[in-house]
Design a protein around this motif. Structure first.
Motif, PDB file in Angstrom:
ATOM      1  N   VAL A  13       0.931  -1.259  -0.095  1.00  0.00           N
ATOM      2  CA  VAL A  13       0.082   0.006  -0.071  1.00  0.00           C
ATOM      3  C   VAL A  13       0.880   1.482   0.094  1.00  0.00           C
ATOM      4  O   VAL A  13       1.654   1.494   0.893  1.00  0.00           O
ATOM      5  CB  VAL A  13      -0.792   0.086   1.074  1.00  0.00           C
ATOM      6  CG1 VAL A  13      -1.836   1.413   1.138  1.00  0.00           C
ATOM      7  CG2 VAL A  13      -1.660  -1.267   1.370  1.00  0.00           C
ATOM      8  N   TYR A  14       0.816   2.041  -0.795  1.00  0.00           N
ATOM      9  CA  TYR A  14       1.340   3.376  -0.963  1.00  0.00           C
ATOM     10  C   TYR A  14       0.392   4.477  -1.459  1.00  0.00           C
ATOM     11  O   TYR A  14      -0.188   4.512  -2.705  1.00  0.00           O
ATOM     12  CB  TYR A  14       2.598   3.548  -1.911  1.00  0.00           C
ATOM     13  CG  TYR A  14       3.281   4.643  -2.042  1.00  0.00           C
ATOM     14  CD1 TYR A  14       4.088   5.207  -0.883  1.00  0.00           C
ATOM     15  CD2 TYR A  14       3.182   5.503  -3.005  1.00  0.00           C
ATOM     16  CE1 TYR A  14       4.504   6.621  -1.017  1.00  0.00           C
ATOM     17  CE2 TYR A  14       3.784   6.822  -3.157  1.00  0.00           C
ATOM     18  CZ  TYR A  14       4.607   7.366  -2.113  1.00  0.00           C
ATOM     19  OH  TYR A  14       4.930   8.590  -1.988  1.00  0.00           O
ATOM     20  N   ASN A  15       0.044   5.402  -0.790  1.00  0.00           N
ATOM     21  CA  ASN A  15      -0.930   6.312  -0.812  1.00  0.00           C
ATOM     22  C   ASN A  15      -2.114   5.773  -1.731  1.00  0.00           C
ATOM     23  O   ASN A  15      -2.559   6.187  -2.789  1.00  0.00           O
ATOM     24  CB  ASN A  15      -0.246   7.367  -1.948  1.00  0.00           C
ATOM     25  CG  ASN A  15       0.757   8.291  -0.934  1.00  0.00           C
ATOM     26  OD1 ASN A  15       0.886   8.296   0.269  1.00  0.00           O
ATOM     27  ND2 ASN A  15       1.770   9.117  -1.695  1.00  0.00           N
ATOM     28  N   GLY A  16      -2.645   4.770  -1.228  1.00  0.00           N
ATOM     29  CA  GLY A  16      -4.044   4.176  -1.748  1.00  0.00           C
ATOM     30  C   GLY A  16      -5.290   4.543  -1.316  1.00  0.00           C
ATOM     31  O   GLY A  16      -6.202   3.882  -1.344  1.00  0.00           O
ATOM     32  N   GLU A  17      -5.496   5.730  -0.520  1.00  0.00           N
ATOM     33  CA  GLU A  17      -6.573   6.146   0.054  1.00  0.00           C
ATOM     34  C   GLU A  17      -7.818   6.157  -0.969  1.00  0.00           C
ATOM     35  O   GLU A  17      -9.053   6.003  -0.773  1.00  0.00           O
ATOM     36  CB  GLU A  17      -6.461   7.591   0.573  1.00  0.00           C
ATOM     37  CG  GLU A  17      -6.297   8.851  -0.344  1.00  0.00           C
ATOM     38  CD  GLU A  17      -6.124  10.233   0.544  1.00  0.00           C
ATOM     39  OE1 GLU A  17      -6.199  10.084   1.578  1.00  0.00           O
ATOM     40  OE2 GLU A  17      -6.047  11.012  -0.011  1.00  0.00           O
ATOM     41  N   LEU A  20      -8.773   2.272  -1.247  1.00  0.00           N
ATOM     42  CA  LEU A  20      -8.634   1.136  -0.596  1.00  0.00           C
ATOM     43  C   LEU A  20     -10.203   0.427  -0.047  1.00  0.00           C
ATOM     44  O   LEU A  20     -10.158  -0.391   0.053  1.00  0.00           O
ATOM     45  CB  LEU A  20      -7.962   1.564   0.803  1.00  0.00           C
ATOM     46  CG  LEU A  20      -6.425   1.383   0.801  1.00  0.00           C
ATOM     47  CD1 LEU A  20      -5.939   2.174   1.971  1.00  0.00           C
ATOM     48  CD2 LEU A  20      -5.859   0.088   0.738  1.00  0.00           C
ATOM     49  N   ASN A  41       2.071  -0.687   4.752  1.00  0.00           N
ATOM     50  CA  ASN A  41       1.990   0.414   4.495  1.00  0.00           C
ATOM     51  C   ASN A  41       3.341   1.130   4.048  1.00  0.00           C
ATOM     52  O   ASN A  41       4.242   1.132   5.166  1.00  0.00           O
ATOM     53  CB  ASN A  41       1.308   1.277   5.478  1.00  0.00           C
ATOM     54  CG  ASN A  41       0.989   2.636   5.242  1.00  0.00           C
ATOM     55  OD1 ASN A  41       0.824   3.074   3.810  1.00  0.00           O
ATOM     56  ND2 ASN A  41       0.870   3.577   6.024  1.00  0.00           N
ATOM     57  N   SER A  44       3.139   5.695   3.181  1.00  0.00           N
ATOM     58  CA  SER A  44       2.059   6.487   2.521  1.00  0.00           C
ATOM     59  C   SER A  44       2.002   7.825   3.260  1.00  0.00           C
ATOM     60  O   SER A  44       2.420   7.696   4.303  1.00  0.00           O
ATOM     61  CB  SER A  44       0.658   5.625   2.568  1.00  0.00           C
ATOM     62  OG  SER A  44       0.715   4.601   1.815  1.00  0.00           O
ATOM     63  N   ASP A  46      -0.623   9.820   2.695  1.00  0.00           N
ATOM     64  CA  ASP A  46      -2.018  10.332   2.709  1.00  0.00           C
ATOM     65  C   ASP A  46      -2.552   9.745   3.679  1.00  0.00           C
ATOM     66  O   ASP A  46      -2.061   9.466   4.817  1.00  0.00           O
ATOM     67  CB  ASP A  46      -2.683   9.650   1.404  1.00  0.00           C
ATOM     68  CG  ASP A  46      -2.844   8.446   1.127  1.00  0.00           C
ATOM     69  OD1 ASP A  46      -2.311   7.714   1.900  1.00  0.00           O
ATOM     70  OD2 ASP A  46      -3.366   8.099   0.030  1.00  0.00           O
ATOM     71  N   SER A  48      -3.921   6.613   4.062  1.00  0.00           N
ATOM     72  CA  SER A  48      -3.867   5.059   4.014  1.00  0.00           C
ATOM     73  C   SER A  48      -3.714   4.648   5.173  1.00  0.00           C
ATOM     74  O   SER A  48      -4.461   3.720   5.449  1.00  0.00           O
ATOM     75  CB  SER A  48      -2.760   4.543   2.984  1.00  0.00           C
ATOM     76  OG  SER A  48      -3.100   5.211   1.762  1.00  0.00           O
ATOM     77  N   LEU A  52      -6.574   1.902   7.101  1.00  0.00           N
ATOM     78  CA  LEU A  52      -5.994   0.522   7.048  1.00  0.00           C
ATOM     79  C   LEU A  52      -6.502   0.130   8.444  1.00  0.00           C
ATOM     80  O   LEU A  52      -7.008  -1.106   8.693  1.00  0.00           O
ATOM     81  CB  LEU A  52      -4.455   0.311   7.072  1.00  0.00           C
ATOM     82  CG  LEU A  52      -4.011   0.435   5.280  1.00  0.00           C
ATOM     83  CD1 LEU A  52      -2.446   0.466   5.386  1.00  0.00           C
ATOM     84  CD2 LEU A  52      -4.456  -0.841   4.586  1.00  0.00           C
TER      85      LEU A  52
END
Length: 328
Positions: A13-17, A20, A41, A44, A46, A48, A52
Motif C-alpha cells: 500500500v502506497y498512497n492508496g486512499e 482502499l 503500508n 504512505s 496520505d 492510507s 487500514l
C-alpha cells in the motif's frame, strides 16, 4: 488463530486512499473464511494508515505493517516474510478483483495440488478505449495441469503473455522452499519473478476465466510520454531485468532447453531498450546510455539470445544506429 490460513493476501500500500475502500469490498466479496490479510503500508503520506486501521475489525486475521517507503518489491518481501497461509497472492489495490476469483483459484489449486494457479483478466482504460482480455482466448486457452516450463513456453510463444503476479496464487511451501523474493527498487520485477517461478514449478494450471480488471491510468508514469531522463531510467531498469533473466536461464539450463522462448524474451525486452534509446533527444545522454549498453554486455546478450531471422534482422538494423550514437 491456531488454524493455518488457507490464503495469505500480501498487499503493498502506497498512497492508496482513493482505492482502499473498493479494494476491501472486493476482498470481502470473495467470501473466504480462513483468510490472512497482510497490509504493508510503504511510507504512505496520505490517509492510507487511517483507512487500514479502520478496516482491522472487518477481518478476523488482519495485520498492518508500517515501513518507510522502499517500493512495492520491498513491501511484498516484508509481507511475504511473515505470511503463514497455505497459498499466497499479491493483489494490487487499484485494480478490481471479481467475486469468486480466489475461491476458484483455490479450488483448482487444492484439487490438482498446484504450485501455481492462474486465470485471465481484462485491461480497462480510463481514457475511454474499449476494454480487452489480457490473454486473448484465441491465443491462450484453458489448460490441464502442466509443468511450469510447458506453460511458460506455451504462454511466451503466444506473444500475448503478460508477466504479472496478481493473476496468480502460489503454493506457499513452494515459494518458501525455492527462497523466492522480489528484487528491491526494480520496476517490472514481475518479469524475472514470473519466469523463475514457472521454470521451477512442477504443477501449473491456467483457466481462461476472467476475474480481474487491470486498470490502465492514462496519467500514470508507464503510459505518458517520457522525458530523456525517464527513458534512461527505464532502459537501466530493463538492462537489470535482462541480466536477471540471463542469470535465470543459466541457473536452469535443462528447463530452458524445454522452454527456449525464455531466450527469445531477452531479445524481445532488449528491443524495447533500443526503442527507448532511440527516442532520447539529447545526444550526450543518448551516447551515455548506449555506451552503458555495450559496456555491460547487454547488446551481446540480446544478440546471442535472439531467435530466428526476424529478431536478428530487427537487431541488425539497430546495431549500426547504436554505433553511430557513440560517435555523435
Amino acid at each position: 488463530m491456531s488454524e493455518q490460513p488457507l490464503l495469505s493476501l500480501v498487499v503493498a500500500v502506497y498512497n492508496g486512499e482513493k482505492f482502499l475502500s473498493a479494494f476491501f469490498d472486493s476482498i470481502t466479496n470473495q467470501h473466504i473464511d480462513n483468510l490472512e490479510m497482510i497490509l504493508v503500508n510503504d511510507g504512505s503520506t496520505d490517509n492510507s494508515a487511517e483507512i487500514l486501521n479502520r478496516y482491522a475489525s472487518k477481518f478476523s486475521n488482519y495485520r498492518v505493517i508500517e515501513q518507510a517507503n522502499q517500493g512495492v518489491s520491498a513491501a511484498r518481501n516484508t509481507g511475504l516474510a511473515v505470511a503463514t497461509g497455505q497459498y499466497l497472492a499479491f493483489p494490487d489495490i487499484d485494480d478490481v478483483i471479481y467475486p469468486g476469483m480466489y475461491p476458484r483459484l483455490l479450488e483448482i489449486a487444492i484439487q490438482n495440488q498446484l504450485d501455481v494457479a492462474t486465470c485471465n483478466g481484462t485491461y480497462v482504460y480510463d481514457d475511454g478505449r474499449p476494454s480487452k482480455k489480457i490473454f486473448p482466448s484465441d491465443k491462450l486457452t484453458s489448460t490441464g495441469v502442466l509443468a511450469g516450463t510447458t506453460w511458460l513456453q506455451q504462454a511466451l510463444s503466444s506473444r500475448k503473455f503478460l508477466h504479472v503476479t496478481w493473476l496468480n496464487i502460489y503454493r506457499h511451501a513452494f515459494i518458501k522452499n525455492q527462497g523466492f523474493t522480489f528484487e528491491h527498487g526494480l520496476r517490472h520485477q514481475d518479469i524475472p519473478w514470473t519466469t523463475e517461478v514457472l521454470l521451477t514449478a512442477k504443477r501449473v494450471q491456467y483457466i481462461d476465466e476472467t476475474y480481474y480488471d487491470y486498470l490502465i491510468h492514462s496519467a500514470s508514469v508507464s503510459h505518458t510520454p517520457g522525458t530523456d531522463d525517464t527513458r534512461i531510467r527505464n532502459s537501466q531498469h530493463y538492462m537489470k531485468i535482462l541480466e536477471m533473466l540471463n542469470d535465470i536461464n543459466q541457473r536452469y539450463p535443462q528447463q530452458v532447453s524445454l522452454a527456449p522462448a525464455c531466450r527469445w524474451q531477452i531479445a524481445k525486452e532488449g528491443l524495447g531498450i533500443l526503442h527507448s534509446i532511440n527516442n532520447i533527444s539529447d545526444k550526450q545522454k543518448r551516447k551515455m546510455i548506449t555506451q552503458e549498453l555495450f559496456d555491460r554486455g547487454i547488446w551481446k546478450m540480446i544478440w546471442n539470445n535472439a531467435r530466428g531471422l526476424r529478431q536478428h534482422w530487427r537487431l541488425g538494423r539497430r546495431y549500426f544506429r547504436l554505433k553511430r550514437y557513440l560517435t555523435d
